[in-house]
Write an enzyme that holds these catalytic residues in place. Structure first.
Site, PDB file in Angstrom:
ATOM      1  N   LYS A 154     -14.984  -9.313 -10.056  1.00 44.95           N
ATOM      2  CA  LYS A 154     -14.534  -8.139  -9.317  1.00 44.95           C
ATOM      3  C   LYS A 154     -15.752  -7.381  -8.833  1.00 44.95           C
ATOM      4  O   LYS A 154     -16.812  -7.407  -9.478  1.00 44.95           O
ATOM      5  CB  LYS A 154     -13.696  -7.225 -10.217  1.00 44.95           C
ATOM      6  CG  LYS A 154     -12.738  -6.331  -9.465  1.00 44.95           C
ATOM      7  CD  LYS A 154     -11.485  -7.081  -9.057  1.00 44.95           C
ATOM      8  CE  LYS A 154     -10.443  -6.147  -8.474  1.00 44.95           C
ATOM      9  NZ  LYS A 154      -9.170  -6.828  -8.205  1.00 44.95           N
TER      10      LYS A 154
ATOM     11  N   GLY B  86       4.010   4.424  -6.568  1.00 42.93           N
ATOM     12  CA  GLY B  86       3.069   3.896  -5.585  1.00 42.93           C
ATOM     13  C   GLY B  86       3.765   2.988  -4.602  1.00 42.93           C
ATOM     14  O   GLY B  86       4.127   1.857  -4.940  1.00 42.93           O
ATOM     15  N   VAL B  87       3.973   3.476  -3.383  1.00 45.42           N
ATOM     16  CA  VAL B  87       4.653   2.664  -2.372  1.00 45.42           C
ATOM     17  C   VAL B  87       3.716   2.421  -1.190  1.00 45.42           C
ATOM     18  O   VAL B  87       4.055   2.627  -0.031  1.00 45.42           O
ATOM     19  CB  VAL B  87       5.985   3.300  -1.913  1.00 45.42           C
ATOM     20  CG1 VAL B  87       7.045   3.123  -2.967  1.00 45.42           C
ATOM     21  CG2 VAL B  87       5.819   4.785  -1.565  1.00 45.42           C
ATOM     22  N   GLY B  88       2.512   1.966  -1.534  1.00 44.21           N
ATOM     23  CA  GLY B  88       1.535   1.620  -0.512  1.00 44.21           C
ATOM     24  C   GLY B  88       1.679   0.177  -0.098  1.00 44.21           C
ATOM     25  O   GLY B  88       2.784  -0.303   0.160  1.00 44.21           O
ATOM     26  N   LYS B  89       0.568  -0.543  -0.072  1.00 38.95           N
ATOM     27  CA  LYS B  89       0.562  -1.911   0.451  1.00 38.95           C
ATOM     28  C   LYS B  89       1.553  -2.825  -0.264  1.00 38.95           C
ATOM     29  O   LYS B  89       2.271  -3.596   0.365  1.00 38.95           O
ATOM     30  CB  LYS B  89      -0.852  -2.494   0.343  1.00 38.95           C
ATOM     31  CG  LYS B  89      -1.841  -1.880   1.313  1.00 38.95           C
ATOM     32  CD  LYS B  89      -3.134  -2.669   1.380  1.00 38.95           C
ATOM     33  CE  LYS B  89      -3.990  -2.513   0.167  1.00 38.95           C
ATOM     34  NZ  LYS B  89      -5.327  -3.155   0.305  1.00 38.95           N
ATOM     35  N   VAL B  90       1.615  -2.758  -1.585  1.00 35.43           N
ATOM     36  CA  VAL B  90       2.503  -3.629  -2.359  1.00 35.43           C
ATOM     37  C   VAL B  90       3.863  -2.989  -2.580  1.00 35.43           C
ATOM     38  O   VAL B  90       4.913  -3.620  -2.396  1.00 35.43           O
ATOM     39  CB  VAL B  90       1.865  -3.995  -3.715  1.00 35.43           C
ATOM     40  CG1 VAL B  90       2.837  -4.816  -4.560  1.00 35.43           C
ATOM     41  CG2 VAL B  90       0.575  -4.768  -3.504  1.00 35.43           C
ATOM     42  N   GLY B  91       3.861  -1.735  -2.978  1.00 39.01           N
ATOM     43  CA  GLY B  91       5.099  -1.059  -3.330  1.00 39.01           C
ATOM     44  C   GLY B  91       6.147  -1.054  -2.243  1.00 39.01           C
ATOM     45  O   GLY B  91       7.348  -1.217  -2.503  1.00 39.01           O
TER      46      GLY B  91
END
Length: 366
Positions: free
Chosen positions: A90, A190-195
């Site tokens: 990472k 969290g409803v960004g890229k994945v959510g």
């Protein structure tokens, strides 16, 4: 600057603690562009280390190094459980991406990754996007998560969400005897890229969804897209206390499961996309003691890394989706192992991953 105590703590973690054991940690600096980055390689037992690049405004350098170490270790376990021929690595870039991210900085970062000669393969993570990887790739051929126009697979959040959904289905099968989420209430932090993709899967399956996000615009966009079946609450604290919640899905930053959140969780299952959800060792036992089924984060969120790994061999979405579908079976196998060994699912997943890495290391010495 990092104080001496902070540096000592990092070295203690790296060389002496169970959270360490990393093969290599590289500190990168390019003063012309303002780049300060850390690349951590935990293991190459199964192959070149693979993991994304996080761009984040850490409070100090010691915090950044510690995060890189933890995330890299997690990637070793994730890649092992996903059946990939990759170890774990990472990278973190220190700073606010909205303030300091430039083409020059990303190119400088690409040169540092390239200097490792393929020991580390990078991709997107929090604060970095497909367009950024396209820039990094101009200096480094060991870059995935690129756009289709530049030979890549594009947005990996699509399969990440799909894999988490498979983990939820497996959790439902294990706990309620049916792999459907129909009629279940699922809370997503969290409803960004994945959510946002996860909301789509859940609504298609008939689940009721409750969401929250620190970005009001993200919440608003979801509510506009789904006028029924989706509601919002003010924050994560309100979400985890929601009455009648069946599944809690942490899909933002790590540490969501801690001494404060676990005692008040109303959900019967935790299954989400965030990395490093367990704030410290022992939280998995706290969940088990409360009768909460935990689907290990690095198992269920592996869809994205499955996608970017495939990019190295000529990306095929159908092939990747077929692999991500197996997250359902892998999750069920972990629950079965946990029951048989009398341990929490997180410990069972660790044992399986460690066995695969150990066998790979042993094979190399023969």
């Amino acid at each position: 600057m990092t104080d001496v105590t902070g540096a000592s703590d990092v070295l203690q973690t790296l060389f002496r603690s169970e959270q360490g054991g990393h093969e290599q940690v590289v500190l990168c600096q390019d003063r012309a562009s303002g780049l300060k980055a850390v690349i951590a390689i935990h293991s190459t037992a199964l192959g070149p280390a693979l993991g994304g690049t996080r761009f984040y405004p850490y409070a100090n350098e010691a915090e950044a190094v510690a995060d890189a170490l933890n995330l890299a270790r997690g990637m070793s376990y994730k890649n092992a459980m996903a059946g990939l021929d990759h170890g774990g690595g990472k990278a973190v870039i220190i700073g606010d991406p909205e303030q300091i991210k430039t083409e020059e900085l990303l190119l400088a970062y690409g040169r540092f990754v390239a200097s490792l000669g393929g020991r580390y393969v990078t991709a997107c993570d929090v604060g970095t996007y497909v367009a950024d990887m396209d820039v990094v790739a101009r200096e480094c051929r060991w870059t995935t998560g690129r756009s289709p126009e530049n030979g890549g697979a594009g947005d990996s959040s699509v399969l990440t969400a799909f894999g988490v959904f498979q983990g939820m289905r497996a959790s439902a099968q294990h706990l309620w005897g049916d792999p459907t989420l129909r009629g279940r209430k699922v809370g997503i932090a969290g409803v960004g890229k994945v959510g946002r993709h996860l909301v789509e899967h859940l609504r298609k399956d008939g689940a009721e969804v409750v969401i929250t996000d620190v970005r009001e615009e993200s919440v608003r966009a979801i509510l506009e897209q789904y006028p029924t079946g989706v509601t919002a609450v003010a924050d994560t604290d309100a979400l985890i206390r929601t009455e009648g919640l069946d599944i809690y899905a942490p899909c933002a930053l790590g540490g969501a499961l801690n001494d404060d959140s676990v005692p008040v969780l109303t959900a019967k299952v935790v299954c989400g996309a965030a990395n490093n959800q367990l704030a410290h060792p022992g939280v998995e036992k706290d969940l088990a003691d409360r009768g909460i089924l935990y689907a290990p984060d690095y198992v269920v969120n592996a869809g994205g890394v499955i996608q970017v790994a495939d990019e190295l061999h000529g990306f095929d979405f159908d092939r990747c989706k077929a692999k991500a579908t197996k997250i359902f079976d892998t999750t069920l196998a972990i629950f079965a192992r946990a029951k048989a060994d009398g341990i929490p699912p997180a410990a069972a997943a660790d044992r399986i991953a460690e066995q695969r890495m150990s066998e790979a290391r042993a094979a190399r010495t023969r």
